[in-house]
Motif scaffolding. Sequence first.
Motif, PDB file in Angstrom:
ATOM      1  N   LEU A 116      98.746  78.735  59.381  1.00 34.26           N
ATOM      2  CA  LEU A 116      99.368  77.305  59.843  1.00 34.26           C
ATOM      3  C   LEU A 116     100.647  77.952  60.019  1.00 34.26           C
ATOM      4  N   ALA A 117     101.005  79.252  58.929  1.00 36.11           N
ATOM      5  CA  ALA A 117     102.262  79.607  59.480  1.00 36.11           C
ATOM      6  C   ALA A 117     102.088  80.563  60.626  1.00 36.11           C
ATOM      7  N   LEU A 118     100.954  80.898  60.727  1.00 41.47           N
ATOM      8  CA  LEU A 118     100.847  82.176  61.752  1.00 41.47           C
ATOM      9  C   LEU A 118     100.831  81.541  63.006  1.00 41.47           C
ATOM     10  N   PHE A 119     100.447  80.349  63.435  1.00 39.96           N
ATOM     11  CA  PHE A 119      99.979  80.191  64.449  1.00 39.96           C
ATOM     12  C   PHE A 119     101.291  79.044  65.165  1.00 39.96           C
ATOM     13  N   ALA A 120     102.301  78.677  64.017  1.00 40.95           N
ATOM     14  CA  ALA A 120     103.581  77.721  64.619  1.00 40.95           C
ATOM     15  C   ALA A 120     104.400  79.360  64.753  1.00 40.95           C
ATOM     16  N   ARG A 121     104.362  80.256  64.181  1.00 40.90           N
ATOM     17  CA  ARG A 121     105.132  81.436  65.052  1.00 40.90           C
ATOM     18  C   ARG A 121     104.426  81.839  65.932  1.00 40.90           C
ATOM     19  N   GLY A 122     103.616  81.670  66.581  1.00 41.71           N
ATOM     20  CA  GLY A 122     102.663  82.296  68.028  1.00 41.71           C
ATOM     21  C   GLY A 122     103.075  81.192  68.250  1.00 41.71           C
ATOM     22  N   GLN A 123     103.041  79.351  68.678  1.00 38.84           N
ATOM     23  CA  GLN A 123     103.744  78.459  69.400  1.00 38.84           C
ATOM     24  C   GLN A 123     105.069  78.870  69.561  1.00 38.84           C
ATOM     25  N   ALA A 124     105.484  79.465  68.814  1.00 39.03           N
ATOM     26  CA  ALA A 124     107.185  79.369  69.014  1.00 39.03           C
ATOM     27  C   ALA A 124     107.503  80.152  69.964  1.00 39.03           C
ATOM     28  N   LEU A 125     106.695  81.511  69.731  1.00 40.12           N
ATOM     29  CA  LEU A 125     107.396  82.610  70.749  1.00 40.12           C
ATOM     30  C   LEU A 125     106.537  82.386  72.024  1.00 40.12           C
ATOM     31  N   ALA A 126     105.666  81.798  71.919  1.00 32.85           N
ATOM     32  CA  ALA A 126     104.639  81.354  73.642  1.00 32.85           C
ATOM     33  C   ALA A 126     104.988  80.419  74.297  1.00 32.85           C
ATOM     34  N   ALA A 127     105.891  79.916  73.772  1.00 33.64           N
ATOM     35  CA  ALA A 127     106.854  78.684  74.159  1.00 33.64           C
ATOM     36  C   ALA A 127     108.309  79.028  74.856  1.00 33.64           C
ATOM     37  N   GLU A 128     108.769  80.249  74.155  1.00 35.23           N
ATOM     38  CA  GLU A 128     110.026  81.199  75.006  1.00 35.23           C
ATOM     39  C   GLU A 128     109.997  81.567  76.199  1.00 35.23           C
ATOM     40  N   ARG A 129     107.527  81.948  76.100  1.00 39.07           N
ATOM     41  CA  ARG A 129     107.156  82.805  77.436  1.00 39.07           C
ATOM     42  C   ARG A 129     107.045  81.884  78.541  1.00 39.07           C
ATOM     43  N   GLY A 130     107.163  80.197  78.471  1.00 43.90           N
ATOM     44  CA  GLY A 130     106.652  78.767  79.025  1.00 43.90           C
ATOM     45  C   GLY A 130     104.955  79.423  78.325  1.00 43.90           C
ATOM     46  N   LEU A 131     104.660  79.275  77.791  1.00 40.63           N
ATOM     47  CA  LEU A 131     103.133  78.976  77.143  1.00 40.63           C
ATOM     48  C   LEU A 131     102.816  78.513  75.806  1.00 40.63           C
ATOM     49  N   ILE A 132     101.802  77.498  76.006  1.00 40.07           N
ATOM     50  CA  ILE A 132     101.327  76.729  74.899  1.00 40.07           C
ATOM     51  C   ILE A 132      99.669  77.654  73.958  1.00 40.07           C
TER      52      ILE A 132
END
Length: 314
Positions: free
Chosen positions: A180-196
């Motif tokens: 869950l922590a890896l996924f939250a980091r993934g979502q946050a960095l993806a969001a900065e790049r305009g991705l979900i």
Amino acid sequence: MHLLAEAFIAELPHYYRGKVRDNYDLADGRRIIIASDRLSAFDRNLAVIPDKGRVLTQTARYWFEKTADICPNHVLSYPDPNVVIGKRLDILPVEIVVRAYLAGSTGTSLLTLYKKGARHLYGLHLPDGLRDNEILPHPVITPTSKAFDGGHDEPLSPSDILESKLLTAAQWETVSAYALALFARGQALAAERGLILVDTKYEFGVDEAGTIILADEIHTPDSSRYWIAGSYPARFEQGQRPESFDKDFVRAWVSERCDPYHDEIPPIPADLIEATAGVYRHAFESITGMPLAPISPDTDILERIRSNLAAYFP
Ligand SMILES: Nc1ncnc2c1ncn2[C@@H]1O[C@H](COP(=O)(O)OP(=O)(O)OP(=O)(O)O)[C@@H](O)[C@H]1O
Ligand SMILES: [Mg+2]
């Protein structure tokens, strides 16, 4: 054209051919993991896609580096753009899939099961009335059994995992929290790049001390689904499929022409192969924000890997 269909290197010991990666276990506990350009689906190798292996290795590298503070990972070094040397682990027999949306099309996807009427699955309860590709109240773990040697994954609930002793309670707690922590980091960095970051699969292993370590790959286009954030709301409202890094057109092309599990696969047109390569290259650049280094079309990738790995020959 530079391509890596397979990376068999006779000098290296303990060869294991995965669907996508060619692996070697060294006597000192290291594992050489070479990402080939194979595109795998329907339990077979459909095509060889230029740059795919390099994109997978480099995308995983980006994410291993961006998440190293969250949990230990297997990475020791990157001797070649297609190769990671990892600490050899005993891979846990459960794949930790995390999903943030009601999406997917395979037999273990939440959307597929939900549409068949399932509301209690993976130990979760889903309400009625959810729509295709709708965001879930919070990301959920939907573990599956890891089918070794090309078998099929099956959905598991946390109680299945504990009752059949696939993991200890402590292991399950640790991998769940890490995932869950890896996924939250993934979502946050993806969001900065305009991705979900929609969903992903993690594989964890244990070392000789029993420490749980992230293995395999992380947040690559093969292990994860990404959508384009900007177009998601309007498309969702209109009931359209979200925009994604769509690599499925080769699968679709093949399944329209034959029974992909049994028939001989017809030769895939070069423009479809090149378009798929373009999707992988674009995915790397979108996800990481970095350009993919150019590579000369006459590069002999296997020769380059051999020479970069010569130091590891026993
Ligand atoms: N650090 C590690 N130690 C041991 N095994 C690992 C490690 N990292 C990844 N692996 C395993 O190496 C293999 C990588 O090859 P690949 O991804 O092509 O396999 P796959 O076809 O997806 O999976 P499998 O062959 O297990 O069905 C996988 O079996 C993966 O579980
Ligand atoms: Mg794999």
